[in-house]
Design an enzyme around this catalytic site. Sequence first.
Site: not given
Length: 262
Positions: A244, A216, A94
């Site tokens: 995610h 996602d 991320s």
Amino acid sequence: MSAILRNNVKVSGSGPKTLMFAHGYGCDQNMWRAVVPSFEDEYRVVLFDYVGSGLSDLSSFNRTRYSSLTGYAADVIEIIEELGLDRVTFIGHSVSSMIGALAAIERPKLFEQIVMIGPSPSYINDGDYVGGFGRSDIEDLLEMLDNNHAGWSAMMAPIIMGNPDRPELAAELEASFCKTDPVHAQHFARVTFLSDNRSDLVKLHTRTLILQCAEDAIAPLSVGQYVHRCLPESQLIVMDATGHCPHLSSPGPVTDAIRAFI
């Protein structure tokens, strides 16, 4: 304070090459536990916590230094230098994808390759760019986090994790969010969700693997495709996975993809 102590750095495994795993927002190094053991027989593995996360030294928090992702990237560089490493493979989840990119742009010789899991250079829609959120959506989320940390965590964890048939995963993520000090959680959230690193991507020349989940809610497929288009030295793999956090929900495919790349 040394970077090793500041960022609660842990080194394991052995081998001529180093893998550095970097966690995402609201998480810590423990989130890599399903992936790391597969590499420790062949690689040196470096784990750490960003300042404000996990067991990092909270007294090291400096609002000015960490007012943008470059402060966190500087920490990554300091860890690598203090350990005496180079040609590191940086594996970021991320927001760490962009932190790793910034570090590699600043000190390219320290990085051999980068793996980005669910990257997003900007979460906010802008013209033809689809980041996944309107600016008002992000502002509302940040306001809720400021006013009700626990409520925000309970609401967002299932959305971020996906996989509603496995509620234990969302529960773990919620617990991770909740144990983060609210002041640090609020600050890192603003830096993360308001950042725009699209213009930085063209400066990255490090070989890169982009791992994108087919579904996602935080970093949609269009974002992974955008990052891929911006990075000539990149590969894009769209995994048959949801959510995610595939390193928690689908560690096998993540491990296989990383191993094939490195």
